[in-house]
Design a protein around this motif. Structure first.
Motif, short mmCIF file in Angstrom:
data_model
loop_
_atom_site.label_atom_id
_atom_site.label_comp_id
_atom_site.label_asym_id
_atom_site.label_seq_id
_atom_site.Cartn_x
_atom_site.Cartn_y
_atom_site.Cartn_z
N ASP A 55 42.04 14.38 55.20
CA ASP A 55 40.83 15.26 55.13
C ASP A 55 41.36 16.14 56.50
O ASP A 55 42.26 15.78 56.85
CB ASP A 55 39.95 14.38 55.67
N ALA A 56 41.02 17.09 57.15
CA ALA A 56 40.69 18.00 57.96
C ALA A 56 39.37 18.74 58.08
O ALA A 56 38.44 18.30 57.25
CB ALA A 56 41.46 19.23 57.63
N THR A 57 39.32 19.07 59.24
CA THR A 57 38.22 19.97 60.21
C THR A 57 38.33 21.59 60.73
O THR A 57 39.36 21.67 60.79
CB THR A 57 37.93 18.95 61.66
N VAL A 58 37.34 22.57 59.96
CA VAL A 58 38.00 23.38 60.47
C VAL A 58 37.42 24.57 60.61
O VAL A 58 35.75 24.06 60.78
CB VAL A 58 38.39 24.61 59.02
N ASN A 59 37.96 24.60 61.81
CA ASN A 59 36.37 25.75 62.93
C ASN A 59 36.15 27.05 62.31
O ASN A 59 36.43 27.97 61.95
CB ASN A 59 37.24 26.25 64.61
N MET A 60 34.91 27.21 62.18
CA MET A 60 33.86 28.43 61.23
C MET A 60 33.34 29.10 62.32
O MET A 60 33.36 30.57 61.41
CB MET A 60 33.05 27.67 60.33
N GLY A 61 33.51 29.03 63.30
CA GLY A 61 32.93 29.80 64.90
C GLY A 61 31.79 29.81 65.32
O GLY A 61 31.48 29.26 64.01
N VAL A 126 21.70 29.71 55.28
CA VAL A 126 22.69 30.35 55.05
C VAL A 126 23.68 29.43 54.35
O VAL A 126 23.52 28.24 53.93
CB VAL A 126 23.23 30.01 57.20
N GLY A 127 25.04 29.65 53.98
CA GLY A 127 25.69 28.49 53.37
C GLY A 127 26.96 29.42 53.36
O GLY A 127 26.72 30.26 54.06
N ILE A 128 27.73 28.77 53.15
CA ILE A 128 29.15 28.41 52.96
C ILE A 128 29.80 29.33 51.69
O ILE A 128 29.66 28.27 50.26
CB ILE A 128 30.03 27.77 53.63
N GLN A 129 30.58 29.73 51.45
CA GLN A 129 31.68 30.32 50.85
C GLN A 129 32.80 30.90 50.64
O GLN A 129 33.62 30.89 51.97
CB GLN A 129 31.13 31.72 50.20
N LEU A 130 33.09 29.96 50.13
CA LEU A 130 35.04 29.88 49.82
C LEU A 130 35.74 30.88 49.34
O LEU A 130 35.70 31.41 47.90
CB LEU A 130 36.01 28.85 49.85
N PHE A 131 37.10 30.99 49.64
CA PHE A 131 37.95 32.89 49.47
C PHE A 131 38.50 32.15 49.15
O PHE A 131 39.91 31.37 49.61
CB PHE A 131 37.69 33.87 49.95
N ASP A 132 39.61 32.78 48.10
CA ASP A 132 40.96 32.42 47.80
C ASP A 132 41.93 33.79 48.94
O ASP A 132 41.25 34.69 49.08
CB ASP A 132 42.21 32.60 46.53
N LYS A 133 42.49 33.58 49.67
CA LYS A 133 43.23 34.34 50.93
C LYS A 133 43.74 35.01 50.53
O LYS A 133 44.02 36.63 50.99
CB LYS A 133 43.71 33.12 51.92
N LYS A 134 44.79 35.21 49.06
CA LYS A 134 44.81 36.68 48.42
C LYS A 134 43.83 37.01 47.64
O LYS A 134 44.45 38.94 47.07
CB LYS A 134 46.36 35.93 47.62
N GLU A 135 42.74 36.90 47.40
CA GLU A 135 41.83 37.71 46.73
C GLU A 135 40.69 37.20 47.14
O GLU A 135 39.98 36.52 47.24
CB GLU A 135 41.90 37.06 45.35
N MET A 136 40.33 38.43 47.87
CA MET A 136 38.89 38.01 49.17
C MET A 136 38.08 38.52 48.64
O MET A 136 36.83 39.28 48.78
CB MET A 136 39.19 38.65 50.25
N ALA A 137 37.66 39.72 47.22
CA ALA A 137 37.19 40.14 47.02
C ALA A 137 35.90 39.56 46.74
O ALA A 137 34.71 40.13 46.39
CB ALA A 137 37.28 41.00 45.78
N ASN A 138 36.30 38.02 45.59
CA ASN A 138 34.86 37.47 45.34
C ASN A 138 35.45 35.76 45.41
O ASN A 138 36.51 35.01 45.43
CB ASN A 138 35.25 37.31 43.79
N PRO A 139 34.27 35.13 45.83
CA PRO A 139 34.27 33.63 45.76
C PRO A 139 35.03 33.04 45.12
O PRO A 139 34.43 33.48 44.30
CB PRO A 139 32.89 33.29 46.65
N GLY A 175 20.79 27.83 64.64
CA GLY A 175 21.46 26.25 64.22
C GLY A 175 22.32 25.87 63.81
O GLY A 175 23.35 26.39 63.90
N ASP A 176 22.57 24.27 63.61
CA ASP A 176 24.06 24.34 63.39
C ASP A 176 24.11 24.58 62.08
O ASP A 176 23.22 24.46 61.09
CB ASP A 176 23.80 22.53 62.94
N ALA A 177 25.96 24.82 61.88
CA ALA A 177 25.59 25.39 60.79
C ALA A 177 27.75 25.02 59.85
O ALA A 177 28.26 25.54 59.34
CB ALA A 177 25.77 26.89 60.68
N ASN A 178 26.99 23.75 59.62
CA ASN A 178 28.33 23.05 58.63
C ASN A 178 27.97 22.31 57.33
O ASN A 178 26.70 22.00 56.43
CB ASN A 178 27.75 21.61 59.96
N GLY A 179 28.85 22.62 56.35
CA GLY A 179 28.99 22.22 55.61
C GLY A 179 30.40 21.00 55.26
O GLY A 179 31.30 21.09 56.10
#
Length: 188
Positions: A55-61, A126-139, A175-179
């Motif tokens: 598991d990991a915790t990621v800072n979203m900012g 608000v929601g969260i989308q994930l992207f491949d770092k090499k392909e940032m055009a599409n989630p 508000g809080d924006a955790n996912g």
């Protein structure tokens, strides 16, 4: 009469013993050595530089509501914010691909957007989308398996994702924006 029968039987027995001796003299013997190795069936995975942690915790900012101008705006994911890095090492020989499957509770009808965790003090729209770092055009779709090559020379692979906030309406509330999301990595 008995001596006539005894001699052929004795000769046959001696002849059979000689044949058996001749066969054993031309027999080859040896040993077969069985060599192999039992290996782990999966790669060793390090998430965000934390060895042994699954598991990991990621800072979203932290961002202002004014950063979101309209529905679909993406915010964050720069610098180290939102970064998820899977480092795969010691992968089994002969495996050429790591298959990443992502699972999360999604925004209704949207296979690309992770719903924020439940809470009374949550940000709205608000929601969260994930992207491949090499392909940032599409989630990344949360319903598909994503393939990443394993280097055959080093038996290593790196999967880098970036999480960004996405506005679901023209107006976002604070508000809080955790996912969160689950991941599964398999190999072939």
């Amino acid at each position: 009469m008995k001596s006539y029968f005894l001699k052929p039987i004795l000769c046959a027995a001696l002849l059979a013993a000689g044949v058996a001796h001749a066969q054993s003299a031309s027999t080859n013997t040896g040993r077969v050595y069985m060599k192999g190795k039992i290996i782990a069936s999966t790669c060793e995975v390090v998430v965000n530089g934390q060895p042994g942690a699954k598991d990991a915790t990621v800072n979203m900012g932290t961002y202002g509501v004014a950063d979101f101008k309209k529905a679909g705006d993406l915010v964050g994911g720069s610098g180290m914010e939102g970064q998820v890095k899977f480092e795969l090492t010691n992968c089994p020989e002969g495996k050429s691909q790591a298959k990443l499957q992502l699972e999360a509770t999604t925004v209704s009808g949207d296979k690309y957007t992770i719903k924020l965790d439940d809470g009374s003090n949550n940000a709205g729209n608000v929601g969260i989308q994930l992207f491949d770092k090499k392909e940032m055009a599409n989630p990344l779709s949360l319903s598909l398996v994503h393939n990443y090559p394993i280097d055959k020379g080093t038996n290593k692979a790196t999967i880098e994702l970036v999480g960004k906030y996405v506005s679901l309406a023209d107006t976002v509330t604070p508000g809080d924006a955790n996912g969160n999301f689950n991941y599964k990595i398999s190999y072939n």
